[in-house]
Design an enzyme around this catalytic site. Structure first.
Site, mmCIF file in Angstrom:
data_model
loop_
_atom_site.group_PDB
_atom_site.id
_atom_site.type_symbol
_atom_site.label_atom_id
_atom_site.label_comp_id
_atom_site.label_asym_id
_atom_site.label_seq_id
_atom_site.Cartn_x
_atom_site.Cartn_y
_atom_site.Cartn_z
ATOM 1 N N ASN A 1 1.185 11.305 107.444
ATOM 2 C CA ASN A 1 0.869 11.482 106.020
ATOM 3 C C ASN A 1 0.327 12.879 105.749
ATOM 4 O OD1 ASN A 1 1.293 9.041 104.171
ATOM 5 N ND2 ASN A 1 0.480 8.119 106.058
ATOM 6 N N ARG B 1 -23.906 6.514 111.135
ATOM 7 C CA ARG B 1 -22.950 6.798 110.054
ATOM 8 C C ARG B 1 -23.497 7.896 109.138
ATOM 9 N NH1 ARG B 1 -18.652 4.016 109.212
ATOM 10 N NH2 ARG B 1 -19.365 2.231 110.392
ATOM 11 N N MET C 1 -9.672 6.554 110.493
ATOM 12 C CA MET C 1 -10.026 5.199 110.930
ATOM 13 C C MET C 1 -11.538 5.012 111.018
ATOM 14 S SD MET C 1 -7.056 4.037 111.076
ATOM 15 C CE MET C 1 -7.206 2.464 111.889
ATOM 16 N N LEU D 1 -16.298 5.198 105.419
ATOM 17 C CA LEU D 1 -17.238 6.193 104.903
ATOM 18 C C LEU D 1 -18.421 5.487 104.236
ATOM 19 C CD1 LEU D 1 -14.521 8.527 103.430
ATOM 20 C CD2 LEU D 1 -15.998 9.053 105.386
ATOM 21 N N HIS E 1 -2.901 3.083 102.023
ATOM 22 C CA HIS E 1 -2.942 1.841 102.800
ATOM 23 C C HIS E 1 -1.536 1.230 102.823
ATOM 24 C CE1 HIS E 1 -4.730 -1.626 104.672
ATOM 25 N NE2 HIS E 1 -4.012 -2.378 103.858
ATOM 26 N N ASP F 1 -13.763 3.637 97.089
ATOM 27 C CA ASP F 1 -15.090 3.276 96.611
ATOM 28 C C ASP F 1 -15.890 2.740 97.797
ATOM 29 O OD1 ASP F 1 -14.270 0.682 96.994
ATOM 30 O OD2 ASP F 1 -14.254 0.133 94.869
ATOM 31 N N GLU F 2 -16.954 1.987 97.505
ATOM 32 C CA GLU F 2 -17.853 1.626 98.606
ATOM 33 C C GLU F 2 -17.344 0.459 99.443
ATOM 34 O OE1 GLU F 2 -21.848 1.485 97.100
ATOM 35 O OE2 GLU F 2 -21.627 3.426 96.118
ATOM 36 N N ASP G 1 -10.684 -0.476 101.440
ATOM 37 C CA ASP G 1 -9.356 -0.641 100.825
ATOM 38 C C ASP G 1 -9.451 -1.292 99.449
ATOM 39 O OD1 ASP G 1 -8.248 0.437 103.155
ATOM 40 O OD2 ASP G 1 -8.019 -1.524 104.094
ATOM 41 N N GLU H 1 5.138 5.736 101.951
ATOM 42 C CA GLU H 1 3.787 6.306 101.937
ATOM 43 C C GLU H 1 3.861 7.806 101.673
ATOM 44 O OE1 GLU H 1 1.112 5.319 105.168
ATOM 45 O OE2 GLU H 1 2.206 3.481 105.579
HETATM 46 C C1 GRF Z 1 -0.673 4.892 107.694
HETATM 47 O O1 GRF Z 1 0.091 3.720 107.816
HETATM 48 C C2 GRF Z 1 -1.672 4.772 106.596
HETATM 49 O O2 GRF Z 1 -1.232 4.005 105.520
HETATM 50 C C3 GRF Z 1 -2.827 4.091 107.276
HETATM 51 O O3 GRF Z 1 -2.873 4.664 108.555
HETATM 52 C C4 GRF Z 1 -1.565 5.113 108.911
HETATM 53 C C5 GRF Z 1 -1.681 6.565 109.267
HETATM 54 O O4 GRF Z 1 -0.463 7.096 109.716
HETATM 55 N N1 GRF Z 1 -4.047 4.267 106.525
HETATM 56 P P1 GRF Z 1 -0.317 8.659 109.911
HETATM 57 O O5 GRF Z 1 -1.422 9.081 110.889
HETATM 58 O O6 GRF Z 1 -0.469 9.311 108.575
HETATM 59 O O7 GRF Z 1 1.033 8.873 110.500
#
Ligand code: GRF
Length: 205
Positions: free
Chosen positions: A14, A65, A90, A93, A109, A141-142, A145, A174
């Site tokens: 992405n 955190r 991953m 926040l 997502h 937001d807090e 997803d 995406e």
């Molecule tokens: C994607 O499927 C995104 O929707 C999710 O994590 C994945 C990340 O993929 N949040 P990449 O690292 O952007 O290839």
């Protein structure tokens, strides 16, 4: 010129799609000011370096955190970031972090939220037997997803699909969706009423 900060933890496809859109002029008047990862060995970090972008690793392991998020927010502010794009970041926040950048943090997502939040959304959707899935770009937001939805793309589930082929077709969407959502937000072409985002014509970008 608007400055993006991209946060990632893994593959980074992405991030690459966003960077390609900027280079191709599909996201006008924007640059990636900094790419930040919590994982030093994330392939996306190596790609960002190869592309000559400023990259930072801010490890999260073994830190609270709050400590981590304060350093992260400091780095984003230092690079004058206008919009934070989570691209496979991953790590949850903190509410404190989210409050520092109101309506300025986006996430992608791989499902049609609110269905299948959390990890392995494509596998969850496939196992559930849905006939359509897709992806969602939303404000952060807090809650996980959860924030207001900016763009969704629908992907039909085919009889011939397995969870991998479905995930691959969702990923293609995406990459399209993130560029669209960034343009909506950077262009200010939206009104937000509660959770409902209405895109408006606004000024040409
Ligand atoms: C994607 O499927 C995104 O929707 C999710 O994590 C994945 C990340 O993929 N949040 P990449 O690292 O952007 O290839």
């Amino acid at each position: 010129m608007k400055s993006l900060g991209v946060l990632l933890s893994g593959r980074g496809s992405n991030f690459v799609a966003i960077a390609d859109s900027i280079d191709a002029g599909r996201i006008p008047n924007a640059r990636i000011a900094v790419v930040i990862s919590n994982k030093a060995d994330a392939p996306g970090v190596a790609t960002a370096r190869e592309r000559g972008l400023t990259t930072l690793v801010i490890p999260s392991k073994g830190r609270t955190r709050e400590e981590h998020d304060r350093e992260l927010a400091g780095a984003l502010t230092q690079h004058n970031v206008d919009l934070v794009c989570l691209a496979g970041y991953m790590r949850l926040l903190s509410p404190w972090f989210v409050r520092q950048f109101p309506q300025r943090v986006l996430n992608i997502h791989p499902s049609l939220l609110p269905a299948f939040p959390g990890l392995e959304a494509q596998q969850q959707a496939f196992a559930y037997g849905v006939k359509v899935s897709g992806c969602t770009v939303h404000f952060v937001d807090e809650e996980l997803d959860h924030g207001a939805i900016i763009v969704q793309k629908i992907v039909p589930v085919l009889d011939s699909d397995d969870e991998h082929t479905l995930a691959a077709r969702i990923l293609e969407q995406e990459h399209v969706a993130y560029t669209e959502a960034i343009n909506v937000v950077l262009g200010g072409r939206y009104e937000l009423r509660g959770r409902r985002l209405k895109t408006t014509q606004g000024q040409p970008l």
